[in-house]
Design a protein around this motif. Structure first.
Motif, PDB file in Angstrom:
ATOM      1  N   ARG A   3      18.910  75.449  17.186  1.00  0.00           N
ATOM      2  CA  ARG A   3      19.550  76.095  16.038  1.00  0.00           C
ATOM      3  C   ARG A   3      19.632  75.052  14.932  1.00  0.00           C
ATOM      4  O   ARG A   3      20.262  74.016  15.108  1.00  0.00           O
ATOM      5  CB  ARG A   3      20.946  76.566  16.403  1.00  0.00           C
ATOM      6  CG  ARG A   3      20.951  77.620  17.511  1.00  0.00           C
ATOM      7  CD  ARG A   3      22.336  77.746  18.123  1.00  0.00           C
ATOM      8  NE  ARG A   3      23.349  77.996  17.122  1.00  0.00           N
ATOM      9  CZ  ARG A   3      24.655  77.779  17.314  1.00  0.00           C
ATOM     10  NH1 ARG A   3      25.090  77.301  18.469  1.00  0.00           N
ATOM     11  NH2 ARG A   3      25.512  78.020  16.348  1.00  0.00           N
ATOM     12  N   PHE A  14      22.631  67.850  12.482  1.00  0.00           N
ATOM     13  CA  PHE A  14      23.499  69.012  12.642  1.00  0.00           C
ATOM     14  C   PHE A  14      22.867  70.066  13.552  1.00  0.00           C
ATOM     15  O   PHE A  14      23.472  71.087  13.829  1.00  0.00           O
ATOM     16  CB  PHE A  14      23.803  69.642  11.277  1.00  0.00           C
ATOM     17  CG  PHE A  14      24.630  68.760  10.386  1.00  0.00           C
ATOM     18  CD1 PHE A  14      25.998  68.631  10.593  1.00  0.00           C
ATOM     19  CD2 PHE A  14      24.048  68.044   9.352  1.00  0.00           C
ATOM     20  CE1 PHE A  14      26.771  67.815   9.777  1.00  0.00           C
ATOM     21  CE2 PHE A  14      24.805  67.221   8.529  1.00  0.00           C
ATOM     22  CZ  PHE A  14      26.179  67.106   8.744  1.00  0.00           C
ATOM     23  N   GLN A  15      21.637  69.841  13.984  1.00  0.00           N
ATOM     24  CA  GLN A  15      20.979  70.806  14.852  1.00  0.00           C
ATOM     25  C   GLN A  15      21.655  70.823  16.222  1.00  0.00           C
ATOM     26  O   GLN A  15      22.210  69.829  16.650  1.00  0.00           O
ATOM     27  CB  GLN A  15      19.492  70.448  15.027  1.00  0.00           C
ATOM     28  CG  GLN A  15      19.206  69.185  15.824  1.00  0.00           C
ATOM     29  CD  GLN A  15      19.217  67.922  14.984  1.00  0.00           C
ATOM     30  OE1 GLN A  15      19.747  67.896  13.884  1.00  0.00           O
ATOM     31  NE2 GLN A  15      18.643  66.852  15.496  1.00  0.00           N
ATOM     32  N   GLU A  48      21.175  80.145  10.022  1.00  0.00           N
ATOM     33  CA  GLU A  48      20.567  79.240  10.985  1.00  0.00           C
ATOM     34  C   GLU A  48      19.121  79.630  11.252  1.00  0.00           C
ATOM     35  O   GLU A  48      18.807  80.820  11.397  1.00  0.00           O
ATOM     36  CB  GLU A  48      21.329  79.299  12.319  1.00  0.00           C
ATOM     37  CG  GLU A  48      22.640  78.565  12.301  1.00  0.00           C
ATOM     38  CD  GLU A  48      23.315  78.563  13.664  1.00  0.00           C
ATOM     39  OE1 GLU A  48      24.227  77.758  13.841  1.00  0.00           O
ATOM     40  OE2 GLU A  48      22.941  79.368  14.541  1.00  0.00           O
ATOM     41  N   TYR A  55      16.583  76.548  23.266  1.00  0.00           N
ATOM     42  CA  TYR A  55      16.447  77.053  21.894  1.00  0.00           C
ATOM     43  C   TYR A  55      17.156  76.100  20.951  1.00  0.00           C
ATOM     44  O   TYR A  55      18.226  75.569  21.268  1.00  0.00           O
ATOM     45  CB  TYR A  55      17.086  78.440  21.775  1.00  0.00           C
ATOM     46  CG  TYR A  55      16.493  79.449  22.735  1.00  0.00           C
ATOM     47  CD1 TYR A  55      15.387  80.208  22.378  1.00  0.00           C
ATOM     48  CD2 TYR A  55      17.022  79.601  24.016  1.00  0.00           C
ATOM     49  CE1 TYR A  55      14.831  81.118  23.268  1.00  0.00           C
ATOM     50  CE2 TYR A  55      16.468  80.514  24.921  1.00  0.00           C
ATOM     51  CZ  TYR A  55      15.372  81.265  24.537  1.00  0.00           C
ATOM     52  OH  TYR A  55      14.817  82.160  25.417  1.00  0.00           O
ATOM     53  N   MET A  92      16.457  79.643  14.007  1.00  0.00           N
ATOM     54  CA  MET A  92      16.438  79.538  15.455  1.00  0.00           C
ATOM     55  C   MET A  92      15.008  79.481  15.949  1.00  0.00           C
ATOM     56  O   MET A  92      14.153  80.270  15.503  1.00  0.00           O
ATOM     57  CB  MET A  92      17.156  80.736  16.074  1.00  0.00           C
ATOM     58  CG  MET A  92      17.219  80.669  17.567  1.00  0.00           C
ATOM     59  SD  MET A  92      18.393  81.855  18.267  1.00  0.00           S
ATOM     60  CE  MET A  92      17.927  83.338  17.425  1.00  0.00           C
TER      61      MET A  92
END
Lengths: 302, 558, 449, 268
Positions: free
Chosen positions: A144, A131-132, A151, A142, A153
């Motif tokens: 998440r 799911f990232q 989230e 970056y 980060m």
């Protein structure tokens, strides 16, 4: 050389090449940025047993951070890039990924002749179990990672440079409270210097060590020449009035950074002066045979 | 018109000629005897110092038919990078992995090839295959009709019909599809996949027909033999690409019980399961078996690195492989109770362990197989690599130091698993001529091709000898097709339409009674329309049908 | 004895000598005739011919088939601006138009394989762009093949294997009237004892003629109707459900989620489900994305059972046109030779767009099968080469009537599933040239010009 | 040194492929060399000087004046320099562009930024369908770089987009972000039907609530820190997006018909 009654030994601190990196940690507020940063830099006093030496460099205002939230910057040093990368990943995973609202960003992108990109959150993303998601802004990636508070980060990578560890000086005083007061003054002054950390508790180490031991399995043991209670039974470096010695160890991104920090620290200690029991400033070395960096106290204070 | 090719160094293995300097005469498209001195030579080519061979024959190349056209259709991105611009002689086209028909013909001719055989002509799709091949200029062509997973045949086997009936059906298929050979692909497996079987081993039953691949192979090798067809059963075995399939392949050699058989793209069927990654070379065992079994021949199906597309009737295996495709797309089909197809683009990479080892396995098979009359140079175009890479492949076979330089660039783990760099063999020009000319013609059953004897079709290629064999074979000085100069200095100068080679064995037409009933009951086309006539191939002036001799019934089964 | 007509070789040699194909065709009966204008290409037709060449269909087929074979013959000749002329003059006029053109278009392309070969040759020589009259529908499928690919099947596989037929957004019979009779309610099938038990589900569309989906014993099909433009959403929901994703909505476009879940279970339980669609019926923008969703459903089903798509197309020779174009140039229609090599741009090389923006300045419209398919209205000088019964509101610059493949000319045609190509028979005499004759003459004159 | 300027002499009927006229291609070429470059138009090959008046000498700075929607492939595959287009552009503006900058003052046709991998493309106007999409056969659309559109975009904007940022100040047609693979699209105006159809990954940021189809599912309203980061990165762009600093959004995820890791973020 004598400053405010404090004698500066004609000696030098002997320091080593290390690999260093900087990470910016932000959070919803400073409290949680510090919580993450302290956890991440905890148990990181000496490479001997901790793998890395790490500490908080300074606070960051929202304007200074990539995501516009308050934060702190931390520096982390190790004897090899492999160890540094491993420790960085482990600590980020256990201390920042876990910490509510905290995020991590690269603290070294330019300004040094040779910067190696190392993983920051690159592998932590897999915690997201598919799911990232990643985003690239201004050429930087970056990640998440969905977590229970929202989230997590993290920037994908940060910069690693060749840096210096083991800069130091010793404060020799007439009493333990006086030595500690001088150290506190020194650390307060040094904390304002960028690009350095003093990795020991409160920035100060009392257990200065020498190489080797009577016990075969130990590679280091107490620096008996500077232990005041052994003055009578060992080959001492201490004059009779010295009752307590404390050391400040400095890791810095570069050699000049350490010089600036040492000068600020020694100057602050000397400001208390002989009238407050501060007698001597010395430094630890191994006769110049081991470390390539020699920080000569008198040169630094000149 | 009488043409004289003077003083070339001739390699004609069909006549045991290994580099002899001689003259060749051509008249009306054929090689003729030396004429008497009084006759005028209309045209003479001075070939002194040149290497002369018959036109090369690709005995296994996917150049026409449904799956090839699907491959073309689905790869606009591949075509875009390789446009073929209109020239004085040639129409434009495109082509790298799956070239357009026109470009295919031109490029083959430009490499000195004068014939190519489509190995997977699905009978229900035969008309399309021939229409495409008839639009492939210059070269001769032909097809191997693909059966073995078709329901009519499996019903015959399941009903234990006698071999004579099977022979009649096989012969009927050859006639109806204008083919020159019979091929079987994943024997029975394409059919089994329609019943949701995901693999089929040699002795595993189709869940519906209770028939095994071994039975399919036995009945078909025997049918082909008994019908007197020159080309042995062309076999794409079970378990293509599966690690450990070397066992299947060795068993398949034994399963045919001494009948002639041709194992195609054997490289894809020569994998062991040794090593950390459970993938290893079975080349040594395969070559040893090939050396021993004189009834078995094989083509290699060499892979070469780069982008290509795999196109196969073996939709069972292609379905399994479709996730490995690059770019990630695939077309898979179940086709007309007859066959299937699977088209999956593929990019072979020299730093990929499996691909690098596949490359080495192919070359090991080439080099360890002793008899060049029974091993053939193919990349299974376009499955292993586009046919345009043949000159490179020839250099790999003829030049050990070049081969070892290439080997040294491979994935290191793959290098560690291969014995290739220890193999000293270099193919000679004579052996290359066997593999790509004389042997191929003999295998396919082209009696008047692949050699330079009197009476042969004047398909002749002339090269400048060059130590760089890739450069040499990439750009012939001259190529003659049926006596006409079609290529000069590696460029097409004249476009002709080649012929289609077929075989028409005798059979009992009574089989059509069963077939008609089958078609009327189960098919969606009329049996009469299933059959492709020679006239259709000759429509639009696209060449002629040549019926090659079949030897007549052998040991007809009672 | 059935009359097979003239054999091809004979016909070919004849054509070479003469621009027309007239010869003797005595009265008789011809079997195994295929209707070339429709994608199913059903070749079970029996046709009787009287001594004047009038044809009568002997089967129960469909009105389109009857109209094709039994249309009364009307005398037709080439025309320039609506006025009769000689073939040579008409060809000269075409050559004049095309040699001056900066960007010519050859469209329509309703023909057979031999006609398409001539189209490709002329297009290459003229530097023309090509498109087909049905490309708006067939391009939807081609874009899917070129993007993700698919798993599809063919008519005889359906006839013998299908146990669950799911039809998307169409009744099929509006386009292919004989579909159910030919491949669903066939009496015998190799792998089904009882074809009557086949399950039929219509998903999407409104007011479909679902009667042909009723089994011979009277079992009604399941119908899940929705507005055509909601089909993308319904398909997406079905795909999400089949892939096991948590799907939240309780209904989609008026279809209860529970019904979609039931359908998903039936598809998973089927041994060989077939999901059919016709590009023409999915008449909403970007329908290729919906077709890709269908192929995604098939892909998922094939993880555990067997399933295949069935794209139904091929009317007016569109499957023929893209196959021939692809093997000769590498690309289907909506490609071009204008640059001197084949170039493909399905967005820009589209007939109506090219005409609307004035990108092309000459058009050849080829239409062999259905005389009603006239070229789109435009200011572009237009040449029509086609069915002799074509009628025009505005006469084109040039009209050349031709022999119809499968009626008055032999040929070869691709079926909907693209796997089968059938021969087309010449059934009667005509004075008219074939498309190949006309285009080759134009090409030769262009080269000479 | 002055900008190398191509001024279209008169309106043209057939599209012209001007992919040859990029800074990389023209560097070091004389004006007479440039004048003689053949350009594909219909089936003709036209010399540059038959279509354009040419002036200037700095090939790093190219200007098209009097340009129209018939000029296709402006800035195709460009790797450096800057192209300014005054008037309008045809299809494939910035096709497979790698680096550098294109500024269009006017409208562009279809497939703007198709296959773009880097650089900045700034359209002061509208663009047609298939903005940043892959051309047929390709599996990936735009792969990097920044596209700024002050006007509207057509249908299928961002189809199969793989990476990069598109910021559209106007409205977008139907099937925005279809089959999107990754990257970011921001839209200040409205979007049409079937937004995010087949979307696999990537972010679509909207200021107005869109009409959603059933396989895009609500994940609730959230404050997402990454948005601050993103808007900070936009702060120097010549776009209305530079002024935004909000991070409270409703998050819709999907398309769950097709993997479904994409997100549509709508400002609250």
């Amino acid at each position: 050389m004598i400053i405010n009654g404090v004698s500066i030994d004609d000696t030098f601190a002997e320091a080593f090449g290390m690999r260093g990196t900087r990470v910016l940690i932000t959070a919803q507020n400073l409290r949680w940025a510090y919580n993450a940063a302290r956890a991440m830099t905890g148990f990181a006093t000496s490479v001997i047993a901790c793998g890395v030496e790490a500490g908080i460099e300074r606070e960051l205002s929202p304007e200074e951070t990539p995501d516009g939230r308050p934060g702190v910057s931390i520096l982390m040093f190790a004897m090899s890039s492999a160890v540094l990368m491993k420790q960085l990943e482990t600590r980020l995973g256990q201390c920042v990924l876990t910490c509510p609202t905290a995020a991590a960003f690269s603290g070294i992108d330019d300004g040094y002749p040779e910067i190696t990109k190392i993983n920051l959150g690159k592998n932590l993303r897999f915690f997201g179990d598919g799911f990232q998601t990643s985003k690239v802004f201004n050429g930087k990636r970056y990640w998440r990672v969905p977590v229970m508070d929202g989230e997590f980060m993290t920037e994908e990578s940060t910069g690693m440079i060749r840096s210096v560890g083991g800069g130091n000086f010793l404060i020799l005083a007439e009493s333990q409270p006086q030595a500690l007061a001088a150290c506190e003054a020194a650390i307060d002054a040094m904390s304002k210097v960028p690009n350095v950390i003093m990795p020991f508790p409160g920035g100060v180490v009392r257990s200065g060590s020498k190489v080797g031991s009577k016990y075969k399995s130990l590679i280091a043991s107490t620096n008996d020449a500077f232990c005041p209670t052994l003055k009578g039974i060992t080959k001492t470096e201490l004059s009779p009035e010295i009752e307590s010695v404390m050391e400040i160890v400095i890791d810095g991104l570069t050699d000049p950074d350490i010089r600036v920090a040492m000068r600020a620290g020694i100057a602050a200690a000397c400001e208390l002066g002989a009238k407050n029991g501060i007698k001597r400033i010395s430094a630890g070395n191994y006769g110049g045979k081991l470390g390539p960096y020699h920080f000569k106290l008198r040169e630094i204070m000149a | 018109m009488l043409i004289k090719l003077t003083g070339g160094r001739v390699y004609d293995p069909a006549h045991n000629i290994d580099g002899r300097v001689m003259d060749i005469y051509v008249r009306d498209g054929r090689i003729v005897e030396r004429p008497n001195d009084a006759e005028t030579i209309d045209q003479e080519y001075d070939l002194r110092g040149k290497v002369v061979m018959a036109g090369a024959i690709d005995m296994h190349t996917h150049i026409g038919g449904g799956k090839v056209n699907i491959a073309r259709l689905m790869l606009p991105e591949d075509h875009r990078a390789s446009p073929a611009v209109h020239t004085d002689a040639c129409r434009s086209g495109c082509g790298h992995a799956a070239p357009s028909t026109l470009t295919t013909g031109y490029r083959y001719a430009e490499m000195g090839y004068t014939a190519g055989f489509e190995p997977a002509l699905s009978p229900v799709n035969a008309r399309q295959s021939h229409l495409e091949m008839c639009d492939t200029p210059i070269i001769d062509k032909g097809g191997y009709a693909m059966i073995g997973s078709d329901d009519f045949f499996l019903r015959m086997l399941a009903a234990k019909q006698d071999q004579n009936a099977i022979n009649d059906y096989v012969a009927w298929i050859l006639h109806a599809s204008q083919a020159i050979g019979i091929k079987v692909v994943n024997p029975g497996g394409i059919n089994a996949f329609k019943f949701n079987q995901r693999a089929l081993n040699l002795d595993e039953e189709n869940i519906h027909y209770k028939v095994t691949p071994r039975e399919v192979l036995q009945s078909l090798t025997r049918a082909v033999y008994e019908l007197g067809i020159a080309h042995p059963l062309h076999v794409h075995g079970n378990n293509l690409g599966v690690p450990g399939n070397v066992e299947t392949t060795l068993k398949t050699m034994g399963a045919v019980e001494g009948y002639p058989v041709h194992l195609t793209h054997i490289q894809f069927h020569s994998y062991g399961t040794e090593g950390d990654r459970k993938f290893s070379s079975g080349a040594a065992a395969i070559a040893e078996a090939l050396n021993k079994h004189k009834n078995v021949s094989a083509d290699v199906g060499q892979i070469l690195f780069g982008q290509t597309v795999t196109a196969s009737g073996d939709n069972m295996r292609q379905f399994a492989n479709s996730g490995h495709g690059s770019p990630r797309k695939s077309v898979l089909m179940d086709i007309e109770c007859d066959s299937g197809c699977g088209v999956v683009p593929f990019k072979y990479k020299d730093q990929n362990f499996v691909n690098a080892l596949q490359w080495a396995i192919g070359l090991e098979i080439f080099l360890l197989t002793e008899d060049p009359w029974r091993i053939f140079l193919t990349t299974d175009h376009p499955n292993g690599a586009p046919f345009t890479s043949y000159p490179h492949l020839i250099r790999l076979l003829m030049d050990k130091s070049f081969r070892n330089d290439m080997f040294a660039k491979l994935n290191l783990d793959a290098q560690a698993m291969s014995t290739l760099s220890g193999i000293e063999r270099e193919y000679s020009l004579y052996e290359i001529a066997i593999m790509t000319r004389a042997g191929a013609a003999k295998l396919v059953g082209l009696h008047d091709r692949g050699h330079l004897g009197v009476g042969a079709g004047a398909d002749i290629t002339v090269y400048t000898d060059n130590a760089d064999r890739e450069a040499m074979f990439a750009k012939p000085d001259y190529v003659f097709k049926d006596g006409q100069l079609v290529v000069r200095n590696g460029q097409v100068v004249k476009v002709t339409w080649g012929s289609t080679h077929t075989v028409k064995p005798e059979f009992d037409r009574g089989i059509e009674k069963d077939l008609k009933k089958y078609f009327d009951t189960y098919h969606t086309m009329n049996m009469e329309n299933f059959k492709v006539s020679a006239a259709e191939l000759e429509e639009d002036g696209r060449g002629h049908v040549i019926v090659q001799e079949s030897k007549g019934r052998r040991e007809k089964t009672a | 004895m059935p009359d097979q007509g003239m054999d091809l070789e004979e016909l070919n040699s004849f054509r070479m000598e003469n621009m027309t194909q007239s010869t003797n065709f005595p009265a008789g009966t011809i079997e195994a005739v295929a209707f070339p204008g429709e994608g199913l290409l059903s070749d079970d037709l029996v046709i009787s011919r009287d001594s004047d060449g009038n044809l009568a269909l002997q089967n129960q087929a469909c009105s389109k088939t009857t109209a094709f074979f039994e249309r009364p013959r009307t005398p037709s000749s080439p025309q320039i601006a609506g006025k009769p002329t000689e073939l040579g003059a008409a060809i000269a006029k075409v050559v004049e138009l095309f040699s001056q053109s900066r960007h010519p278009l050859i469209s329509g392309l309703a023909t057979d394989v031999y006609g398409m070969r001539a189209v490709m040759n002329l297009a290459e020589t003229a530097g023309a762009t090509i498109d087909h009259m049905n490309s708006k529908s067939s391009m939807k499928n081609l874009l899917v093949i070129q993007n993700s690919g698919w798993y599809v099947t063919t008519l005889s596989e359906v006839k013998n294997r299908v146990d669950l037929l799911l039809v998307i957004g169409t009744d099929v019979v509006s386009y292919f009237p004989r579909f159910f009779d030919r491949v669903i309610w066939n009496k015998e099938a190799m792998f089904t004892d009882n074809t009557d038990a086949r399950e039929i589900v219509y998903l999407g569309g409104r007011d479909l003629n679902t009667a042909p989906g009723t089994s011979p014993s009277g079992r009604k099909p399941d119908v899940l109707p929705c507005d055509l433009d909601r089909i993308p959403e319904v398909l997406a929901a079905l795909r999400a459900i089949i892939s096991g994703k948590p799907f939240l909505a309780t209904e989609v476009a008026g279809i209860a989620t529970a019904d979609l879940e039931k359908l998903a279970e039936r598809l998973k339980a089927a041994k060989y489900s077939v999901i059919a669609w016709t590009g023409s019926a999915l008449d909403f923008p970007h329908a290729e994305l919906s077709i890709q969703t269908i192929t995604g459903i098939v892909e998922h089903l094939n993880k555990t059972t067997r399933s295949a798509g069935l794209p139904l197309s091929g009317n007016d020779g569109d499957v023929t046109a893209y196959n021939v174009s692809t093997w000769i140039s590498g690309y289907p229609f909506r490609s071009s030779y204008r640059r001197g090599y084949p170039d493909y741009d399905p967005y820009h090389y589209e007939t109506s767009a090219l005409l609307a923006e004035g990108e092309v300045d000459a058009l050849i419209w080829i239409n062999s099968f259905n005389p009603e398919r006239v070229p789109p209205a435009s200011k572009t000088p237009t040449v029509v080469i086609g069915h002799p019964a074509m009628q025009f509101e505005q006469p084109p610059a040039v009209f050349i009537p031709i022999a119809i493949p499968g009626l008055e000319a032999s040929g070869a045609q691709f079926r909907s599933d693209s796997s089968v190509t059938l021969p087309l028979k010449k059934l009667r005499a005509t004075e008219l040239p074939t498309l190949g004759d006309v285009l080759s003459a134009i090409e030769a004159a262009l080269k000479a010009a | 040194m002055s900008a190398l300027t191509f001024t279209l002499k008169q309106a043209i009927q057939q599209r012209v492929d001007v992919s040859a006229l990029t800074p990389d291609n023209l560097a070091g070429k004389s004006l007479s060399d440039i004048a003689a470059i053949p350009l594909d138009s219909g089936r003709l090959k036209l010399r540059v000087d038959s279509l354009f008046d040419i002036s200037g000498d700095n090939a790093e700075e190219i200007v098209f004046n009097n340009a129209s929607g018939k000029l296709d492939y402006i800035g195709s595959k460009m790797k450096s320099g800057r192209i300014t287009v005054n008037g309008g552009a045809g299809s494939y503006l910035g096709f497979q562009m790698r680096k550098g900058e294109i500024v269009l003052n006017g409208n562009a046709d279809a497939y703007t930024a198709s296959g773009m991998a880097g650089g900045l493309l700034h359209v002061h106007g509208n663009v047609g369908d298939f903005l940043a999409a892959a051309i047929p056969g390709d599996r990936k659309g735009m792969k990097g770089g920044i596209v700024l559109i002050t006007g509207n975009a057509g249908e299928r904007a961002g189809d199969q987009m793989r990476r990069g940022i598109i910021l559209i100040e106007g409205n977008v047609g139907s099937y925005c972000a279809s089959r999107m693979l990754a990257g970011t699209i921001g839209v200040l105006g409205s979007v049409g039907d079937y937004v995010g159809y087949g979307m696999r990954r990537g972010t679509l940021l909207l200021t107005q609530p869109p009409k959603l189809h059933a396989t895009l599912q609500d994940c609730g309203t959230h404050t997402l820190p990454f948005l601050s980061l993103m808007f900070k990165s936009f702060s120097n762009l010549p776009s209305k997006f530079a002024a935004i600093n909000k991070n409270r959004v409703q998050r819709f995820a999907g398309d769950i018909a097709n993997d479904g890791k994409g997100e549509i973020l709508v400002f609250k």
